[in-house]
Design a protein around this motif. Sequence first.
Motif, mmCIF file in Angstrom:
data_model
loop_
_atom_site.group_PDB
_atom_site.id
_atom_site.type_symbol
_atom_site.label_atom_id
_atom_site.label_comp_id
_atom_site.label_asym_id
_atom_site.label_seq_id
_atom_site.Cartn_x
_atom_site.Cartn_y
_atom_site.Cartn_z
ATOM 1 N N GLY A 41 0.960 -7.233 -4.955
ATOM 2 C CA GLY A 41 1.454 -8.056 -3.853
ATOM 3 C C GLY A 41 2.936 -7.869 -3.591
ATOM 4 N N ASP A 42 3.604 -7.033 -4.386
ATOM 5 C CA ASP A 42 5.027 -6.769 -4.143
ATOM 6 C C ASP A 42 5.243 -5.965 -2.854
ATOM 7 O OD1 ASP A 42 5.711 -8.122 -6.400
ATOM 8 O OD2 ASP A 42 5.918 -6.333 -7.667
ATOM 9 N N LEU A 43 4.211 -5.212 -2.486
ATOM 10 C CA LEU A 43 4.269 -4.483 -1.218
ATOM 11 C C LEU A 43 3.055 -4.904 -0.391
ATOM 12 C CD1 LEU A 43 5.454 -2.295 0.632
ATOM 13 C CD2 LEU A 43 4.063 -0.611 -0.603
ATOM 14 N N ARG A 44 3.305 -5.564 0.738
ATOM 15 C CA ARG A 44 2.213 -5.995 1.612
ATOM 16 C C ARG A 44 2.003 -4.918 2.670
ATOM 17 N NH1 ARG A 44 -0.194 -10.518 0.472
ATOM 18 N NH2 ARG A 44 0.833 -11.567 -1.248
ATOM 19 N N TYR A 45 0.755 -4.703 3.024
ATOM 20 C CA TYR A 45 0.450 -3.530 3.852
ATOM 21 C C TYR A 45 -0.578 -3.876 4.913
ATOM 22 C CZ TYR A 45 -3.374 -3.499 0.481
ATOM 23 O OH TYR A 45 -4.439 -3.869 -0.316
ATOM 24 N N GLU A 46 -0.449 -3.234 6.058
ATOM 25 C CA GLU A 46 -1.495 -3.236 7.076
ATOM 26 C C GLU A 46 -1.835 -1.787 7.387
ATOM 27 O OE1 GLU A 46 -3.174 -5.701 7.680
ATOM 28 O OE2 GLU A 46 -1.931 -7.517 7.702
ATOM 29 N N ASP A 47 -3.105 -1.467 7.203
ATOM 30 C CA ASP A 47 -3.573 -0.109 7.458
ATOM 31 C C ASP A 47 -3.984 0.039 8.915
ATOM 32 O OD1 ASP A 47 -3.528 1.184 4.797
ATOM 33 O OD2 ASP A 47 -4.864 -0.464 4.258
ATOM 34 N N ALA A 65 -9.967 -5.681 -3.126
ATOM 35 C CA ALA A 65 -9.556 -5.565 -4.530
ATOM 36 C C ALA A 65 -9.876 -4.152 -4.992
ATOM 37 C CB ALA A 65 -10.298 -6.597 -5.388
ATOM 38 N N PRO A 66 -9.137 -3.189 -4.461
ATOM 39 C CA PRO A 66 -9.548 -1.794 -4.639
ATOM 40 C C PRO A 66 -9.444 -1.297 -6.072
ATOM 41 C CG PRO A 66 -7.448 -1.940 -3.484
ATOM 42 C CD PRO A 66 -7.940 -3.335 -3.643
ATOM 43 N N GLU A 67 -10.398 -0.430 -6.423
ATOM 44 C CA GLU A 67 -10.261 0.292 -7.693
ATOM 45 C C GLU A 67 -9.122 1.289 -7.575
ATOM 46 O OE1 GLU A 67 -14.087 2.145 -8.316
ATOM 47 O OE2 GLU A 67 -15.038 0.197 -7.902
ATOM 48 N N ARG A 68 -8.992 1.863 -6.397
ATOM 49 C CA ARG A 68 -7.992 2.893 -6.187
ATOM 50 C C ARG A 68 -7.682 3.032 -4.724
ATOM 51 N NH1 ARG A 68 -7.590 9.261 -7.120
ATOM 52 N NH2 ARG A 68 -5.776 8.957 -5.795
ATOM 53 N N ARG A 69 -6.412 3.033 -4.401
ATOM 54 C CA ARG A 69 -5.989 3.306 -3.044
ATOM 55 C C ARG A 69 -5.956 4.800 -2.810
ATOM 56 N NH1 ARG A 69 -4.456 0.563 1.749
ATOM 57 N NH2 ARG A 69 -3.442 2.563 2.110
ATOM 58 N N LEU A 70 -6.096 5.202 -1.543
ATOM 59 C CA LEU A 70 -5.800 6.573 -1.139
ATOM 60 C C LEU A 70 -4.666 6.480 -0.120
ATOM 61 C CD1 LEU A 70 -9.519 7.532 -0.651
ATOM 62 C CD2 LEU A 70 -8.108 8.140 -2.609
ATOM 63 N N GLY A 71 -4.233 7.630 0.395
ATOM 64 C CA GLY A 71 -3.102 7.596 1.318
ATOM 65 C C GLY A 71 -3.392 6.800 2.583
ATOM 66 N N GLY A 72 -4.579 7.043 3.168
ATOM 67 C CA GLY A 72 -4.919 6.392 4.425
ATOM 68 C C GLY A 72 -5.465 7.402 5.410
ATOM 69 N N GLY A 117 3.725 6.045 11.996
ATOM 70 C CA GLY A 117 2.339 6.512 12.026
ATOM 71 C C GLY A 117 1.883 6.908 10.644
ATOM 72 N N SER A 118 2.649 7.758 9.994
ATOM 73 C CA SER A 118 2.427 8.126 8.610
ATOM 74 C C SER A 118 3.760 7.978 7.899
ATOM 75 C CB SER A 118 1.928 9.566 8.490
ATOM 76 O OG SER A 118 0.606 9.664 8.974
ATOM 77 N N VAL A 119 3.766 7.200 6.831
ATOM 78 C CA VAL A 119 5.015 6.931 6.118
ATOM 79 C C VAL A 119 5.023 7.754 4.826
ATOM 80 C CG1 VAL A 119 6.343 5.161 4.940
ATOM 81 C CG2 VAL A 119 5.297 4.653 7.138
ATOM 82 N N GLY A 120 5.907 8.731 4.794
ATOM 83 C CA GLY A 120 5.960 9.670 3.674
ATOM 84 C C GLY A 120 6.934 9.221 2.602
ATOM 85 N N PRO A 121 7.640 10.177 1.992
ATOM 86 C CA PRO A 121 8.565 9.833 0.908
ATOM 87 C C PRO A 121 9.653 8.842 1.320
ATOM 88 C CG PRO A 121 8.191 12.196 0.963
ATOM 89 C CD PRO A 121 7.525 11.635 2.184
ATOM 90 N N GLY A 170 -0.476 4.265 9.361
ATOM 91 C CA GLY A 170 -1.785 4.901 9.241
ATOM 92 C C GLY A 170 -1.946 5.672 7.958
ATOM 93 N N TYR A 171 -0.845 5.900 7.276
ATOM 94 C CA TYR A 171 -0.908 6.728 6.065
ATOM 95 C C TYR A 171 0.305 6.403 5.206
ATOM 96 C CZ TYR A 171 -1.384 10.937 3.175
ATOM 97 O OH TYR A 171 -1.546 11.808 2.130
ATOM 98 N N ILE A 172 0.056 6.060 3.956
ATOM 99 C CA ILE A 172 1.138 5.723 3.038
ATOM 100 C C ILE A 172 1.117 6.773 1.935
ATOM 101 C CG2 ILE A 172 2.088 3.938 1.528
ATOM 102 C CD1 ILE A 172 0.255 1.936 3.181
ATOM 103 N N ALA A 173 1.984 7.765 2.059
ATOM 104 C CA ALA A 173 1.907 8.918 1.150
ATOM 105 C C ALA A 173 2.057 8.493 -0.305
ATOM 106 C CB ALA A 173 2.979 9.948 1.527
#
Lengths: 323, 276
Positions: A90-96, B133-140, A51-55, A72-75
């Motif tokens: 592109g080294d880390l692909r993500y789905e929010d 093509a974000p200027e800046r990501r946030l946590g989410g 759900g939220s991926v921290g350290p 839902g959250y990438i700390a």
Amino acid sequence: MPETKLMSEREATARFVDDGDSVYVGYTSVAYGLIHEIVRQRKTGLEAIGGSVGPQGTMLFMAGCADRVSSGYIAGALRPGPVQDMMDSGDLRYEDYSNQAIALMLMAGALGIPFIPTRSFLGSDYLKPEYQEHPGGHRGANKWATMESPFDGQPVVLLPALIPDVAVLHAQRADRFGNVQTWGHQGDARWAFWAAKKVIVSVEDIVEPEVIREDPGRTVVPGFRVAAVVHMPFGAHPSGFVGHYDFDYAFMAAEMGRIGRGKDEFEAFRAEWIDGVADRSEYIQRYLERFGQQALDRTRATAGPAPTPDVRYTYAPELPFRM
Amino acid sequence: MSEETETIPGADYTLAEMMCVVAARELPRSGVAMLGMGLPVLSGTLAKLAYDSDLRICTEVGAFDWQPWPEVPRAPIGIHDLILNHGSVMVTDMVDALGTLLMGGNADVGLLGAAQIDRFGNLNTLVMGDYRAPERRLGGTGGNTEIACLAKQVVSIMPQERRRFVDRVDFNTSPGYIDGPGARRRAGLQPQGPNRVVSTFGVFSFDTPDGGDTDSCEMVLEAVFPNLDPDVVQAETGWPLKVAETVREVEPPTNDELTLIRRLDPYHFYLTPGRY
């Protein structure tokens, strides 16, 4: 007798975490001992799910173990730094997704249904068609879908079921057969125990099977769904664990905080706290040498005001009448 | 600007402290509240301790109706602090919290923070610039999206800065009134969107007396903090701001409120200069 599932973190990780697996990595009380072992064994091509991926996520990304994330959250992406750079390159692909989405998707995976509707996300930019197959993503058209409910015509978002290849979780106790008991708030862990194909659980305490059977209301997953149990006191450190220890904020800031600051800082952390020790008990030993017993004791849970009375589950052996 | 350390001349409190106190006051005194990540946890805890409040505060990790005990050493550090397991009436999981409780229609109010807000009360927790093509990501977003979609009322906390109060959020993670009257209903949401916004300068309502279907649905300045010129609010707002006919002045914080909010944040986790 069923077979014992009790093994070391080295054996559990070597046997049940394969390169390329999707891995449920926990929400807030994280099985850090198992995450460290994944890093130690140089697993690659993993997808981090939570759900939220921290350290723990940052650690897997920086180590090159995980190259995809669904969360839902990438700390690690909160502030500019290497995780943002990996997402840009592109080294880390993500789905929010969101916390609710991941929890429901795990639930759908556990229930064996192909998708689950939600009324979250409606009206948000997440659903814009141009963002569905975005350049940083890895699920493409399979991220989600929208439709009108066939029953009331209202729009809903359909979330695909999530079935992680493996889940790594920490729990209060289990028996050697993998019957796991937890208490306190669960985050999204409850459904991960049931959704994943392979479940690896580290626990604070190994108890006799009778302890489980005398108090089955605490069981969150029966042993037949569990691949491995690892006895690992302080297995969630430096995250807190209900009834055992609080978050170790000092360690998180001074030591674990280094992992997201750059490659050198991450490598220093890995050398000292992951590769520099063989397992979690050596990790704790190193912690004690560095910071002393009192630093660890400061995080320990103290007794609350009113202990819960025993719950009785047994009754008179014979009924006083015949049917 | 750095409003978090700025004080009003002659005041013994910061604008950030005032924002959290006023957000606590703006919460209803009863019903079920879902607290989002960040300052909402501090304001929600303050609301429970400072007022004789029947509000049932919950967090998405699965802690329901947490009652901080009078000598509680801190507000929960985040929505997942283990102290929520002491004094809640129920601890459960996220499907229950964001599904059964929230989507099931049991949350009367959500209290939210974010990185950006716009004139319709939409929030952004995800990205600055174009998502592709974000200027800046946030946590989410965490649980922010579903709370904005599904709570019956929403109160937002947002430092008053031009880069945060923008004409249009870069990415609408958490719908307010989207792009005007009726938009929530058309999207399949309940028509009622956000009710209040509390900033470091004042309090805003929304121009939609019937709750989302009519009038402009734009943010309206209702009240400013003591000794603060309403014109500075416009200066830190990225669109021509609607202003109520009579702008109230908010009561300054009481000694009790100030003492409590400082005691509840002993490690400056919430009110650290440079972050919110």
